[in-house]
Design a protein around this motif. Structure first.
Motif, PDB file in Angstrom:
ATOM      1  N   ALA A   1      12.905   9.005   4.571  1.00 52.16           N
ATOM      2  CA  ALA A   1      11.918   9.592   3.660  1.00 52.16           C
ATOM      3  C   ALA A   1      11.698   8.741   2.422  1.00 52.16           C
ATOM      4  N   ASN A   2      12.686   7.937   2.053  1.00 52.34           N
ATOM      5  CA  ASN A   2      12.505   7.027   0.907  1.00 52.34           C
ATOM      6  C   ASN A   2      11.321   6.084   1.132  1.00 52.34           C
ATOM      7  N   LEU A   3      11.047   5.769   2.397  1.00 51.65           N
ATOM      8  CA  LEU A   3       9.929   4.878   2.699  1.00 51.65           C
ATOM      9  C   LEU A   3       8.585   5.518   2.356  1.00 51.65           C
ATOM     10  N   LEU A   4       8.541   6.845   2.311  1.00 52.14           N
ATOM     11  CA  LEU A   4       7.283   7.526   1.981  1.00 52.14           C
ATOM     12  C   LEU A   4       6.833   7.195   0.565  1.00 52.14           C
ATOM     13  N   ASP A   5       7.788   6.789  -0.277  1.00 50.58           N
ATOM     14  CA  ASP A   5       7.473   6.453  -1.669  1.00 50.58           C
ATOM     15  C   ASP A   5       7.346   4.952  -1.905  1.00 50.58           C
ATOM     16  N   LYS A   6       7.405   4.197  -0.815  1.00 50.08           N
ATOM     17  CA  LYS A   6       7.332   2.745  -0.951  1.00 50.08           C
ATOM     18  C   LYS A   6       5.963   2.331  -1.480  1.00 50.08           C
ATOM     19  N   GLU A   7       5.956   1.431  -2.445  1.00 46.70           N
ATOM     20  CA  GLU A   7       4.708   1.009  -3.070  1.00 46.70           C
ATOM     21  C   GLU A   7       3.910   0.084  -2.165  1.00 46.70           C
ATOM     22  N   GLU A   8       2.603   0.101  -2.394  1.00 46.26           N
ATOM     23  CA  GLU A   8       1.706  -0.787  -1.654  1.00 46.26           C
ATOM     24  C   GLU A   8       2.005  -2.232  -2.070  1.00 46.26           C
ATOM     25  N   PRO A   9       2.015  -3.167  -1.117  1.00 47.42           N
ATOM     26  CA  PRO A   9       2.276  -4.572  -1.479  1.00 47.42           C
ATOM     27  C   PRO A   9       1.130  -5.143  -2.316  1.00 47.42           C
ATOM     28  N   PRO A  10       1.411  -6.175  -3.100  1.00 44.95           N
ATOM     29  CA  PRO A  10       0.371  -6.786  -3.944  1.00 44.95           C
ATOM     30  C   PRO A  10      -0.850  -7.238  -3.142  1.00 44.95           C
ATOM     31  N   ASP A  11      -0.618  -7.709  -1.903  1.00 41.42           N
ATOM     32  CA  ASP A  11      -1.725  -8.185  -1.069  1.00 41.42           C
ATOM     33  C   ASP A  11      -2.172  -7.089  -0.103  1.00 41.42           C
ATOM     34  N   ASN A  12      -2.298  -5.871  -0.631  1.00 41.64           N
ATOM     35  CA  ASN A  12      -2.558  -4.718   0.231  1.00 41.64           C
ATOM     36  C   ASN A  12      -3.898  -4.767   0.957  1.00 41.64           C
ATOM     37  N   GLN A  13      -4.787  -5.648   0.534  1.00 39.76           N
ATOM     38  CA  GLN A  13      -6.062  -5.760   1.232  1.00 39.76           C
ATOM     39  C   GLN A  13      -5.896  -6.454   2.586  1.00 39.76           C
ATOM     40  N   THR A  14      -4.974  -7.372   2.638  1.00 39.97           N
ATOM     41  CA  THR A  14      -4.758  -8.102   3.889  1.00 39.97           C
ATOM     42  C   THR A  14      -3.534  -7.601   4.650  1.00 39.97           C
ATOM     43  N   ARG A  15      -2.546  -7.052   3.937  1.00 37.86           N
ATOM     44  CA  ARG A  15      -1.340  -6.545   4.583  1.00 37.86           C
ATOM     45  C   ARG A  15      -0.987  -5.183   4.002  1.00 37.86           C
ATOM     46  N   PRO A  16      -1.720  -4.132   4.359  1.00 39.07           N
ATOM     47  CA  PRO A  16      -1.434  -2.798   3.824  1.00 39.07           C
ATOM     48  C   PRO A  16      -0.081  -2.289   4.306  1.00 39.07           C
ATOM     49  N   ASN A  17       0.483  -1.372   3.555  1.00 40.06           N
ATOM     50  CA  ASN A  17       1.767  -0.776   3.909  1.00 40.06           C
ATOM     51  C   ASN A  17       1.627   0.016   5.214  1.00 40.06           C
ATOM     52  N   THR A  18       2.538  -0.217   6.146  1.00 36.53           N
ATOM     53  CA  THR A  18       2.555   0.549   7.395  1.00 36.53           C
ATOM     54  C   THR A  18       3.850   1.326   7.582  1.00 36.53           C
ATOM     55  N   SER A  19       4.870   1.011   6.794  1.00 35.54           N
ATOM     56  CA  SER A  19       6.167   1.681   6.980  1.00 35.54           C
ATOM     57  C   SER A  19       6.112   3.149   6.573  1.00 35.54           C
ATOM     58  N   ARG A  20       5.233   3.496   5.626  1.00 34.21           N
ATOM     59  CA  ARG A  20       5.104   4.909   5.262  1.00 34.21           C
ATOM     60  C   ARG A  20       4.627   5.721   6.470  1.00 34.21           C
ATOM     61  N   SER A  21       3.659   5.169   7.167  1.00 34.37           N
ATOM     62  CA  SER A  21       3.133   5.839   8.359  1.00 34.37           C
ATOM     63  C   SER A  21       4.219   6.015   9.416  1.00 34.37           C
ATOM     64  N   ARG A  22       4.984   4.957   9.643  1.00 33.11           N
ATOM     65  CA  ARG A  22       6.041   5.031  10.653  1.00 33.11           C
ATOM     66  C   ARG A  22       7.163   5.966  10.218  1.00 33.11           C
ATOM     67  N   ALA A  23       7.429   6.010   8.932  1.00 34.92           N
ATOM     68  CA  ALA A  23       8.441   6.938   8.427  1.00 34.92           C
ATOM     69  C   ALA A  23       7.990   8.374   8.653  1.00 34.92           C
ATOM     70  N   ALA A  24       6.709   8.643   8.443  1.00 32.28           N
ATOM     71  CA  ALA A  24       6.183   9.990   8.665  1.00 32.28           C
ATOM     72  C   ALA A  24       6.384  10.411  10.117  1.00 32.28           C
TER      73      ALA A  24
END
Length: 404
Positions: free
Chosen positions: A131-154
């Motif tokens: 669940a800690n991954l649900l609070d993981k911040e978006e990476p600086p280059d989120n336009q090209t590499r958006p966060n996907t670990s939140r989705s997988r954690a869900a």
């Protein structure tokens, strides 16, 4: 281990899971503990296999920390391979502890992979760390590499049945990150969070059209068992500029619901490229025989896959007036089309062609490889079982008559 060996590991994992899946639990006399056996069995579930293979694809194609990609995959492969061979795989606790260490990886893909593996394990003691991954911040280059670990954690939390995180998942539905919304919708569906069905359905509605819409809300609402209440929302997905998979899910969901009031909307897809084949099959499942002539016209389509869909649809409909046209496709120029003509003729009980079609389909009948569900959709699974049963009865009757 070098990164280039990952593909080999992927094949090894698939092979070990297939071997293990073919064994009965009672035959597994591994020297490891009962806990190891039970954990290995969790990974033999078809749903688990599908999840892991999709995550491995992401891991091998998008992972950036090559050492951690190799290490996390090797950890899983080694555990499952040894368990399937009745070798000492170590303790389940040790395996899960080592996998959990990857949750803190700076490689978002690796962290998400670890979350899914632990989610399949079902060990709720790891839920807070996932669940800690649900609070993981978006990476600086989120336009090209958006966060996907939140989705997988869900999704991982939903695999564990961790309902205490439902409020956080509902908030994720409002994220501007496509993956967040998809993962949250899937997770809420798995958790049977019917009280939040309307928030999930909101992803399909006009106010969210500025966001990417995919099939995950449709799956979630169907899994919650509230599909009938949202059939109108599904129907609106048929004629918007979404990808073909979203349209396909909506159409087959309507067929599953028996929502014949929307068959005219589905019939309009018969004239649309990349959608007409699925539309034909959906109308067949709905028993919408008034569209039989339009479906039969697809037998002349330049795309062989569309012709196979039309053949299947006509067979399901028992469109016997088209037996001669269907039989012509026993000599279709596309090598894969004739077998579908044979399937259709068996479903139509076209005895006059038994000498031609029975030898073609007998080996597929014996191995139960005919009418693959991959040509339809998971929502059609129950109907396909009935159609396969009908096919078997017709095949055996035709065979017996031919041997007299």
């Amino acid at each position: 281990m070098r990164f280039i060996s990952v593909a080999h590991l992927w094949l090894l994992l698939l092979g070990s899971m297939m071997v293990a899946a073919g064994q009965r639990a009672t035959q597994n006399e591994a020297r490891g503990s009962q806990e190891v056996k039970e954990l290995a069995l969790r990974f033999q579930n078809p749903q688990s296999i599908n999840l892991i293979t999709s995550q491995m694809w992401a891991l091998t194609h998008a992972g950036t920390l090559k050492n951690e990609v190799d290490e996390s995959m090797k950890l899983l492969v080694t555990f499952l391979d040894k368990a399937s061979k009745n070798e000492d795989a170590g303790s389940a606790k040790e395996f899960k502890s080592k996998m959990a260490a990857f949750l803190s990886s700076k490689d978002d893909i690796v962290a998400g992979f670890a979350a899914i593996v632990l989610g399949i394990s079902g060990d709720l003691s790891y839920a807070p760390r996932i669940a800690n991954l649900l609070d993981k911040e978006e990476p600086p280059d989120n336009q090209t590499r958006p966060n996907t670990s939140r989705s997988r954690a869900a999704v991982a939390l939903s695999l564990m049945g961790a309902r205490e995180y439902i409020p956080k998942l509902v908030l994720m539905l409002k994220s501007r990150n496509d993956y967040d919304r998809m993962g949250a919708a899937v997770a809420l569906g798995r958790l049977q969070a019917k009280e939040h069905a309307n928030e999930v359905a909101g992803l399909l509605r006009p106010e969210n059209r500025g966001l990417r819409v995919d099939e995950s809300p449709i799956y979630a609402l169907m899994e919650m068992g509230v599909g009938p209440a949202y059939a109108g929302d599904f129907a609106k997905m048929l004629h918007h500029d979404f990808d073909a998979e979203t349209t396909k899910a909506a159409a087959f969901a309507l067929a599953k619901l028996g929502a014949k009031e929307y068959k005219q909307d589905i019939a309009k897809l018969l004239g649309q490229e990349f959608r007409k084949g699925d539309a034909a099959k959906v109308l067949a499942l709905m028993r919408a025989t008034e569209y039989m002539d339009q479906i039969a016209s697809l037998l002349k389509d330049r795309n062989g896959l569309v012709r196979t869909d039309a053949l299947l649809a006509l067979g399901i409909m028992r469109a016997t007036k088209y037996v001669p046209q269907v039989a012509k496709h026993l000599k279709d120029p596309e090598v894969y089309v004739p077998i579908y003509a044979a399937y259709a003729l068996v479903l139509m009980e076209a005895d006059q062609y038994s000498d031609q079609i029975l030898p073609e389909v007998e080996h597929l009948y014996r191995e139960d490889l005919f009418l693959g569900e991959d040509r339809f959709h998971p929502f059609a699974q129950d109907e396909i079982k009935k159609i396969k049963s009908r096919f078997k009865e017709s095949f055996l009757r035709m065979k017996a008559k031919r041997e007299r």
